[in-house]
Write an enzyme that holds these catalytic residues in place. Structure first.
Site, PDB file in Angstrom:
ATOM      1  N   ASP A   8       0.871  -1.167   0.000  1.00 10.21           N
ATOM      2  CA  ASP A   8       0.000   0.000   0.000  1.00 10.21           C
ATOM      3  C   ASP A   8       0.917   1.227   0.000  1.00 10.21           C
ATOM      4  OD1 ASP A   8       0.936   0.330   2.609  1.00 10.21           O
ATOM      5  OD2 ASP A   8      -1.047   0.261   3.542  1.00 10.21           O
ATOM      6  N   CYS A  65       3.287  -2.925   4.092  1.00 11.28           N
ATOM      7  CA  CYS A  65       2.436  -1.783   4.443  1.00 11.28           C
ATOM      8  C   CYS A  65       3.134  -1.047   5.575  1.00 11.28           C
ATOM      9  CB  CYS A  65       1.010  -2.210   4.789  1.00 11.28           C
ATOM     10  SG  CYS A  65       0.793  -3.190   6.282  1.00 11.28           S
ATOM     11  N   THR A  67       2.870  -1.250   8.840  1.00 10.44           N
ATOM     12  CA  THR A  67       3.315  -2.142   9.915  1.00 10.44           C
ATOM     13  C   THR A  67       3.493  -3.591   9.466  1.00 10.44           C
ATOM     14  OG1 THR A  67       1.058  -2.677  10.584  1.00 10.44           O
ATOM     15  CG2 THR A  67       2.117  -0.771  11.671  1.00 10.44           C
ATOM     16  N   HIS A  98       9.083 -23.719  10.739  1.00  6.74           N
ATOM     17  CA  HIS A  98       8.067 -24.315  11.600  1.00  6.74           C
ATOM     18  C   HIS A  98       6.645 -24.175  11.084  1.00  6.74           C
ATOM     19  CE1 HIS A  98      10.827 -24.046  15.400  1.00  6.74           C
ATOM     20  NE2 HIS A  98      11.420 -24.641  14.368  1.00  6.74           N
ATOM     21  N   HIS A 133       6.451 -30.502  12.712  1.00  9.66           N
ATOM     22  CA  HIS A 133       5.778 -29.259  12.322  1.00  9.66           C
ATOM     23  C   HIS A 133       4.712 -29.502  11.255  1.00  9.66           C
ATOM     24  CE1 HIS A 133       8.730 -27.200  14.709  1.00  9.66           C
ATOM     25  NE2 HIS A 133       9.708 -27.759  14.008  1.00  9.66           N
ATOM     26  N   ARG A 136       1.285 -29.960  12.696  1.00  8.27           N
ATOM     27  CA  ARG A 136       0.759 -28.698  13.222  1.00  8.27           C
ATOM     28  C   ARG A 136       0.250 -27.810  12.094  1.00  8.27           C
ATOM     29  NH1 ARG A 136       6.002 -28.286  17.112  1.00  8.27           N
ATOM     30  NH2 ARG A 136       5.339 -29.920  18.561  1.00  8.27           N
TER      31      ARG A 136
END
Length: 145
Positions: A8, A65, A67, A98, A133, A136
């Site tokens: 953005d 962006c 953050t 992971h 992993h 999961r």
């Protein structure tokens, strides 16, 4: 590797530099915008990158962006996408090892370009460890159903 990238207005400047850097690393890059620093809505740019990764037309995605948070929230809504806001190379490595992360979301305002370059490099070069992993990640991906 085929890499989809977008930003953005808050991430535009770094996106332009990261796009060139990814190409220098030898990857094919497809840019989904934005094309300037004029204010835009980040979901409009996160969605096509996430869809490209989900469909397989891109192997990985990079979103930038202010953050990285809004991009991650948006991209992760797309089935098949594992997106996260990453702020260090160590987190990028663990995200790949992971979580088999496939869309990295970066902060263009709070993380220096050099750090983001290292994050991208690690994100693109680190393999998923599988093993314990994998089960999961399968559980996470079952939530898409």
């Amino acid at each position: 590797m085929r890499v989809a990238i977008a930003a953005d207005h808050g991430g535009f400047e770094q996106k332009e530099q990261l796009k060139a850097y990814i190409a220098e690393l030898g990857h094919e890059v497809e840019d989904f915008g934005t094309t300037n620093e004029k204010s835009v809505d980040y979901p409009d740019y996160a969605l096509p990158v996430a869809q490209a990764v989900s469909s397989g037309s891109a192997d990985r995605g990079v979103l930038v962006c202010g953050t990285g948070i809004g991009m991650a929230l948006t991209a992760d809504k797309v089935a098949g996408v594992r997106a996260s806001s990453i702020t260090s190379p160590q987190f990028a490595e663990l995200f790949r090892q992971h979580n088999n992360g496939n869309v990295v979301c970066l902060s263009g305002r709070f993380v220096d370009l050099d750090v983001n370059k290292e994050i991208v490099k690690v994100f693109l070069s680190t393999d998923f460890e599988g093993g314990r992993h994998a089960q999961r990640v399968e559980k996470i991906m079952a939530l898409d159903d």
